[in-house]
Write an enzyme that holds these catalytic residues in place. Sequence first.
Site, PDB file in Angstrom:
ATOM      1  N   THR A 184       0.828  -1.216   0.000  1.00 22.50           N
ATOM      2  CA  THR A 184       0.000   0.000   0.000  1.00 22.50           C
ATOM      3  C   THR A 184       0.862   1.265   0.000  1.00 22.50           C
ATOM      4  O   THR A 184       0.675   2.169  -0.828  1.00 22.50           O
ATOM      5  CB  THR A 184      -0.913   0.016   1.239  1.00 22.50           C
ATOM      6  N   LEU A 185       1.798   1.346   0.954  1.00 19.68           N
ATOM      7  CA  LEU A 185       2.622   2.555   1.056  1.00 19.68           C
ATOM      8  C   LEU A 185       3.516   2.701  -0.170  1.00 19.68           C
ATOM      9  O   LEU A 185       3.611   3.782  -0.762  1.00 19.68           O
ATOM     10  CB  LEU A 185       3.518   2.469   2.296  1.00 19.68           C
ATOM     11  N   VAL A 232       9.403   6.076   6.059  1.00 25.11           N
ATOM     12  CA  VAL A 232       8.021   6.194   6.550  1.00 25.11           C
ATOM     13  C   VAL A 232       7.518   4.826   7.010  1.00 25.11           C
ATOM     14  O   VAL A 232       6.311   4.623   7.147  1.00 25.11           O
ATOM     15  CB  VAL A 232       7.086   6.777   5.453  1.00 25.11           C
ATOM     16  N   ALA A 233       8.462   3.886   7.231  1.00 22.03           N
ATOM     17  CA  ALA A 233       8.076   2.505   7.584  1.00 22.03           C
ATOM     18  C   ALA A 233       8.111   2.319   9.099  1.00 22.03           C
ATOM     19  O   ALA A 233       7.127   2.600   9.801  1.00 22.03           O
ATOM     20  CB  ALA A 233       8.996   1.524   6.868  1.00 22.03           C
ATOM     21  N   ARG A 234       9.240   1.890   9.621  1.00 23.06           N
ATOM     22  CA  ARG A 234       9.465   1.769  11.051  1.00 23.06           C
ATOM     23  C   ARG A 234      10.924   2.112  11.317  1.00 23.06           C
ATOM     24  O   ARG A 234      11.806   1.772  10.508  1.00 23.06           O
ATOM     25  CB  ARG A 234       9.184   0.338  11.536  1.00 23.06           C
ATOM     26  N   ASP A 266      10.096   9.882   9.441  1.00 21.82           N
ATOM     27  CA  ASP A 266       8.829   9.931  10.188  1.00 21.82           C
ATOM     28  C   ASP A 266       8.848   8.968  11.375  1.00 21.82           C
ATOM     29  O   ASP A 266       8.004   9.077  12.260  1.00 21.82           O
ATOM     30  CB  ASP A 266       7.680   9.560   9.243  1.00 21.82           C
ATOM     31  N   GLU A 279      10.575   6.299  19.994  1.00 23.09           N
ATOM     32  CA  GLU A 279       9.612   7.386  19.767  1.00 23.09           C
ATOM     33  C   GLU A 279       8.918   7.738  21.070  1.00 23.09           C
ATOM     34  O   GLU A 279       8.545   6.813  21.811  1.00 23.09           O
ATOM     35  CB  GLU A 279       8.592   6.967  18.709  1.00 23.09           C
ATOM     36  N   HIS A 294       6.052  10.760  13.577  1.00 21.36           N
ATOM     37  CA  HIS A 294       5.256   9.578  13.190  1.00 21.36           C
ATOM     38  C   HIS A 294       3.847  10.019  12.777  1.00 21.36           C
ATOM     39  O   HIS A 294       2.839   9.524  13.300  1.00 21.36           O
ATOM     40  CB  HIS A 294       5.193   8.544  14.315  1.00 21.36           C
ATOM     41  N   ALA A 331       0.868   9.287   8.290  1.00 23.90           N
ATOM     42  CA  ALA A 331      -0.433   8.723   7.914  1.00 23.90           C
ATOM     43  C   ALA A 331      -1.601   9.512   8.487  1.00 23.90           C
ATOM     44  O   ALA A 331      -2.764   9.165   8.244  1.00 23.90           O
ATOM     45  CB  ALA A 331      -0.520   7.276   8.399  1.00 23.90           C
TER      46      ALA A 331
HETATM   47  P1  NDP Z   1       1.806  -3.933   2.877  1.00 22.90           P
HETATM   48  O1  NDP Z   1       1.669  -5.260   3.497  1.00 22.90           O
HETATM   49  O2  NDP Z   1       0.738  -3.432   1.967  1.00 22.90           O
HETATM   50  O3  NDP Z   1       3.170  -3.878   2.044  1.00 22.90           O
HETATM   51  C1  NDP Z   1       4.378  -4.373   2.518  1.00 22.90           C
HETATM   52  C2  NDP Z   1       5.329  -4.543   1.345  1.00 22.90           C
HETATM   53  O4  NDP Z   1       6.625  -4.885   1.835  1.00 22.90           O
HETATM   54  C3  NDP Z   1       4.925  -5.605   0.357  1.00 22.90           C
HETATM   55  O5  NDP Z   1       5.165  -5.121  -0.940  1.00 22.90           O
HETATM   56  C4  NDP Z   1       5.872  -6.763   0.657  1.00 22.90           C
HETATM   57  O6  NDP Z   1       6.024  -7.493  -0.538  1.00 22.90           O
HETATM   58  C5  NDP Z   1       7.121  -5.996   1.069  1.00 22.90           C
HETATM   59  N1  NDP Z   1       8.040  -6.754   1.908  1.00 22.90           N
HETATM   60  C6  NDP Z   1       7.773  -7.500   3.001  1.00 22.90           C
HETATM   61  N2  NDP Z   1       8.896  -8.022   3.504  1.00 22.90           N
HETATM   62  C7  NDP Z   1       9.904  -7.579   2.720  1.00 22.90           C
HETATM   63  C8  NDP Z   1      11.316  -7.768   2.708  1.00 22.90           C
HETATM   64  N3  NDP Z   1      11.919  -8.555   3.619  1.00 22.90           N
HETATM   65  N4  NDP Z   1      12.040  -7.131   1.766  1.00 22.90           N
HETATM   66  C9  NDP Z   1      11.448  -6.369   0.840  1.00 22.90           C
HETATM   67  N5  NDP Z   1      10.116  -6.160   0.771  1.00 22.90           N
HETATM   68  C10 NDP Z   1       9.370  -6.766   1.694  1.00 22.90           C
HETATM   69  O7  NDP Z   1       2.034  -2.916   4.063  1.00 22.90           O
HETATM   70  P2  NDP Z   1       1.773  -1.337   4.057  1.00 22.90           P
HETATM   71  O8  NDP Z   1       2.329  -0.763   2.810  1.00 22.90           O
HETATM   72  O9  NDP Z   1       0.366  -1.059   4.412  1.00 22.90           O
HETATM   73  O10 NDP Z   1       2.652  -0.892   5.320  1.00 22.90           O
HETATM   74  C11 NDP Z   1       4.030  -1.198   5.368  1.00 22.90           C
HETATM   75  C12 NDP Z   1       4.591  -0.815   6.735  1.00 22.90           C
HETATM   76  O11 NDP Z   1       4.691   0.597   6.808  1.00 22.90           O
HETATM   77  C13 NDP Z   1       3.711  -1.210   7.921  1.00 22.90           C
HETATM   78  O12 NDP Z   1       4.002  -2.523   8.327  1.00 22.90           O
HETATM   79  C14 NDP Z   1       4.066  -0.183   8.960  1.00 22.90           C
HETATM   80  O13 NDP Z   1       5.134  -0.639   9.749  1.00 22.90           O
HETATM   81  C15 NDP Z   1       4.514   1.018   8.143  1.00 22.90           C
HETATM   82  N6  NDP Z   1       3.513   2.091   8.150  1.00 22.90           N
HETATM   83  C16 NDP Z   1       3.888   3.317   8.629  1.00 22.90           C
HETATM   84  C17 NDP Z   1       2.992   4.356   8.629  1.00 22.90           C
HETATM   85  C18 NDP Z   1       3.373   5.678   9.180  1.00 22.90           C
HETATM   86  O14 NDP Z   1       2.528   6.335   9.748  1.00 22.90           O
HETATM   87  N7  NDP Z   1       4.606   6.116   9.040  1.00 22.90           N
HETATM   88  C19 NDP Z   1       1.615   4.198   8.130  1.00 22.90           C
HETATM   89  C20 NDP Z   1       1.326   2.882   7.623  1.00 22.90           C
HETATM   90  C21 NDP Z   1       2.266   1.884   7.623  1.00 22.90           C
HETATM   91  P3  NDP Z   1       6.497  -9.034  -0.554  1.00 22.90           P
HETATM   92  O15 NDP Z   1       5.553  -9.769   0.345  1.00 22.90           O
HETATM   93  O16 NDP Z   1       6.439  -9.424  -1.999  1.00 22.90           O
HETATM   94  O17 NDP Z   1       7.886  -8.997  -0.050  1.00 22.90           O
HETATM   95  C1  7N6 Z   2      -1.108   6.384  12.718  1.00 20.62           C
HETATM   96  C2  7N6 Z   2       0.113   5.766  12.111  1.00 20.62           C
HETATM   97  C3  7N6 Z   2       0.735   2.304  10.902  1.00 20.62           C
HETATM   98  O1  7N6 Z   2       1.463   1.337  11.076  1.00 20.62           O
HETATM   99  O2  7N6 Z   2       2.435   3.610  11.903  1.00 20.62           O
HETATM  100  C4  7N6 Z   2       1.173   3.671  11.351  1.00 20.62           C
HETATM  101  O3  7N6 Z   2      -0.365   2.235  10.339  1.00 20.62           O
HETATM  102  C5  7N6 Z   2       0.180   4.295  12.270  1.00 20.62           C
HETATM  103  C6  7N6 Z   2      -1.323   7.835  12.320  1.00 20.62           C
END
Ligand code: NDP
Ligand code: 7N6
Length: 304
Positions: free
Chosen positions: A141-142, A220-222, A246, A251, A270, A273
Amino acid sequence: MPTRVAIHSSVERIFPAEKLRSLLSEYDAEVSDDVAGFDAVVSFGHEPEFLEADLDWIHCVRAGYDEFPLDALRERGIRLTNSTGLHGDSVGETALGFMLQFARRLHRYRSDQADKAWDPPAWDEAFTLNGESVCVVGLGTLGLGVARRADALGMDVTGVRRTPTPVEHVSEVYTPDALVEAISDARFVALTVPLTDETEGLLGAAEFDAMREDAYLVNVARGGVVDQSALVSALRSGDIAGAGLDVFEEEPLPTDSPLWEMENVVVTPHAAAATVDYADRIAALVRENVRRREAGDSLTNLVV
Ligand code: NDP
Ligand code: 7N6
């Protein structure tokens, strides 16, 4: 049997619990940290008492579920659903915001403004995203939210994920074993992967060394996906040009972190989103899963 839904007050980290309660009023949902007597709880994170109650379902209002004890949940037959799918626009826009700031130098002018300083860029300082490249690590998604926008701005978009099938807006998809090759030519590296055993410390000294000296990191992941002390060293030594962050190992980011004071770093709390309709989107997801639970269907966004 109707589903008795508790809303844990931890959701207040993102939106008022009362707002979600009123959106879910058709189920008589209650704001309660005591989950005894409920079938399901909607929560920001994990609480130890969730394992002791009669819950059969926890909904996490975040996409990231790295803090949940998956084995213990499995053992107790408690299902966990997450909120992936909701953040492509919000986080996609934030990531592009970081990139635009660095390209157009907006971060620098905003800092100058505090001193009423009129300091135009050096002739070779500013650039456009058009024609530049970004490697998006994680293409869910991201990642797609970032890739779509970067492509629309004329960037060359490559990406990394474990499944090496083509992805719209991405010219080349690498697998994690080719991470260094994938990131070494990119002007921007955007991290959009979940935090897992495989991705913890994914970017460390060797990766920063391989990146271009004029490259920017966007995380923007973790926080745990990056070795933060290696990042600080890379920023100090000029191994990379800057970072939009982010998320952090700890944190809130501690006040003594050197990242706060680096001119080439933009820190956000953070908040990538954050969006005014967050509670509405969570309510829609919970509503869909209550419907499925009551129909005996499998839940959407099921983690375990
Ligand atoms: P999704 O599950 O939609 O996407 C995760 C992606 O990562 C997939 O394309 C997956 O593909 C890939 N992936 C998983 N493991 C690996 C790896 N070892 N190496 C490379 N690619 C990998 O998750 P989202 O996009 O919804 O969210 C991702 C993360 O972002 C969340 O888990 C969260 O921690 C963080 N997040 C942060 C936010 C914020 O506020 N900053 C908001 C929302 C999310 P494949 O399975 O083919 O590897
Ligand atoms: C809330 C952010 C997630 O993993 O880190 C985000 O979805 C939460 C504003």
